[in-house]
Scaffold this active site. Structure first.
Site, PDB file in Angstrom:
ATOM      1  N   SER A   1       0.850  -1.196   0.000  1.00 50.01           N
ATOM      2  CA  SER A   1       0.000   0.000   0.000  1.00 50.01           C
ATOM      3  C   SER A   1       0.876   1.234   0.000  1.00 50.01           C
ATOM      4  CB  SER A   1      -0.895   0.009   1.237  1.00 50.01           C
ATOM      5  OG  SER A   1      -0.148   0.419   2.364  1.00 50.01           O
ATOM      6  N   LYS A   2       0.237   2.372  -0.094  1.00 51.54           N
ATOM      7  CA  LYS A   2       0.951   3.652  -0.141  1.00 51.54           C
ATOM      8  C   LYS A   2       1.932   3.793   1.018  1.00 51.54           C
ATOM      9  CE  LYS A   2      -1.416   7.056  -2.867  1.00 51.54           C
ATOM     10  NZ  LYS A   2      -0.539   6.675  -3.965  1.00 51.54           N
ATOM     11  N   ARG A   3       1.552   3.238   2.154  1.00 50.52           N
ATOM     12  CA  ARG A   3       2.401   3.360   3.342  1.00 50.52           C
ATOM     13  C   ARG A   3       3.753   2.664   3.166  1.00 50.52           C
ATOM     14  NH1 ARG A   3      -1.204   0.710   6.741  1.00 50.52           N
ATOM     15  NH2 ARG A   3      -2.739   1.083   5.134  1.00 50.52           N
ATOM     16  N   ASP A   4       3.846   1.789   2.181  1.00 49.64           N
ATOM     17  CA  ASP A   4       5.112   1.072   1.976  1.00 49.64           C
ATOM     18  C   ASP A   4       6.096   1.879   1.141  1.00 49.64           C
ATOM     19  OD1 ASP A   4       4.366  -1.303   3.403  1.00 49.64           O
ATOM     20  OD2 ASP A   4       2.946  -1.650   1.783  1.00 49.64           O
TER      21      ASP A   4
END
Ligand code: GLU
Length: 471
Positions: free
Chosen positions: A250-253
């Protein structure tokens, strides 16, 4: 049979790495078999689809080198085909109008939840009488079209990646909505599963290859093929791309859109090389290859069923390998946009080529090549480097004089000059290097010092820097 495969992104966001990897695997398979790779834009969700995302998908595929042979086709331009297909199913009694209101459906879901049952439509309007229908119409209710899903039944297919998959129709949520009816009574844009089947049929798709999050859709789609009296294509479901913790990336990665990876300084050929390895491995175990090479060996039997872990270190390593062997002119072309974005400009071609030749071997990402220090008029010092330069400011100023007098033009000349200067000063050449680097570059570490010195000297920046160490 000629291979015809497709990538069918929805333009509700920028080109995602998952979609790009799916596009790549389809592309590889098409190229392997001399087939056709088709781009279809699934823009039926009018609220969330945007033109800018269409553009982002197109430029992203182009940047990756995934050229398509047909398309882009847009679902919003194919309404009449979908309407005809809905009519066909209605005429065959395989679809029907359902007049349930949102409130009724919500009440149904709630009662199912209370009984700890999975939410599903209970097919209550499957057998409305003409009178009931007329009554709902008179109420002004607007129907949807539902496709009949017979239960119980098992849908079985041989997945190109996962082998045999069995799905129970009881688990598909009841008769499914395939289209809505507009206020004027016309059949509106269809829902995802229906549009996909109509398109894949009409476009002669032979293998539908997509992410494994679509497995339940495949069961529904196979039923639709049957309803049209058509043989379904083959299906293949690719493993999801996972982060280091094993969750869906996800974007958090760090990054998920192809554009972000480009901005982070990855080369398209390195990025596609890495993406091939997200779920596939060549029989010869190679890790570095052009996608054209991978295409010669690609097949679905070597695609993993298990999720593909995204590995930043490996991506960086691959990118570094490509940067190392990139011819200077190509490296320059790749770095230029990054310099431009950072407001660094110089039109001295030979100097720029020498600069990228110096920077290239040490790079893992193009962003690291921004190296403003070569373009700037003044040095930005790191604290420790400033302290060292200060301690040697007289020595550095003396060297600036020697440099001005000798005006070396080649690295070898600068080297000889430094040696003789060291001798004069009664110090070792090595002992001069650190203060010189600190004074010139403002840092204790960096690319080859003599070459850096010459690059700066050619631009008239070395002497003023060495003379201007802050006291
Ligand atoms: N529009 C769907 C998606 O973006 C396509 C799925 C398919 O390939 O059928 O996930």
């Amino acid at each position: 049979m000629t291979v015809r495969v497709r990538i069918a992104p929805s333009p509700t966001g920028n080109l995602h790495i998952g979609t790009a990897r799916t596009a790549l695997f389809n592309w590889l398979y098409a190229r392997r078999h001399g087939g056709t790779f088709i781009l279809r834009i699934e823009d039926t969700d009018r609220e969330r689809s945007r033109e800018e995302y269409v553009q982002n998908i197109l430029t992203g595929l182009q940047w990756l080198g995934l050229n398509f042979d047909e398309g882009p086709f847009f679902q919003t331009q194919r309404l009449s085909q979908y309407q005809a297909a809905v009519e066909t199913l209605l005429a065959r009694g395989l679809a029907y109008l359902c007049y349930c209101s949102e409130a009724e459906l919500e009440a149904l879901r709630q009662s199912q939840r209370a009984q700890k049952l999975a939410p599903r439509y209970d097919n209550r309007h499957r057998h409305l009488t003409p009178e009931q229908r007329a009554a709902y119409e008179a109420e002004g209710r607007r129907p949807v079209v539902r496709f009949r899903i017979e239960e119980p039944r098992e849908v079985v297919w041989h997945d190109l990646v996962r082998g045999e998959i069995r799905w129970q129709t009881q688990d598909l949520g009841g008769d499914m909505v395939i289209a809505r009816i507009e206020a004027d009574g016309a059949i509106g844009l269809p829902l995802y599963n229906f549009a996909v089947v109509v398109d894949d049929l009409e476009m002669g798709i032979t293998q539908v290859v997509r992410g494994e999050d679509h497995i339940a859709n495949t069961a529904k789609q196979i039923l639709l093929y049957e309803a049209f009296g058509a043989t379904p294509p083959a299906f293949g479901h690719l493993p999801l791309i996972l982060n280091a913790q094993g969750a869906k990336i996800s974007k958090r990665d760090g990054a998920t859109s192809v554009d972000e990876f480009r901005q982070m300084g990855f080369l398209p050929q390195a990025f596609t090389n890495y993406m091939v390895l997200l779920g596939w491995s060549p029989p010869d175990g190679q890790e570095l290859f052009a996608i054209e090479q991978a295409a010669q060996q690609f097949d679905f039997d070597r695609v993993n069923k298990a999720g593909a872990r995204f590995d930043w270190d490996k991506l960086d390593w691959i990118n570094g390998q490509y940067l190392r062997v990139l011819p200077p002119a190509d490296l320059l072309a790749a770095i230029l946009p990054f310099w431009q974005a950072a407001g660094l400009a110089d039109d001295d071609g030979p100097w720029l080529l020498d600069l990228v030749t110096l920077l290239g071997p040490g790079l893992t990402r193009l962003t690291a090549a921004v190296a403003a220090v070569y373009f700037a008029d003044t040095v930005t010092f790191e604290d420790e480097a400033l302290a060292i330069a200060r301690d040697h400011r007289h020595l550095l100023a003396d060297f600036a004089q020697v440099l001005a007098a000798a005006n070396p033009q080649r690295v070898e000349d600068a080297d000889a000059l430094l040696k003789s200067f060291a001798k004069e000063q009664g110090v070792k050449k090595g002992a001069l290097m650190r203060p010189l680097r600190c004074g010139l570059m403002g840092s204790l570490h960096g690319p080859d010092l003599l070459q850096s010195l010459m690059l700066l000297h050619r631009k008239g920046k070395a002497i003023p820097r060495l003379q201007g160490i802050p006291a």
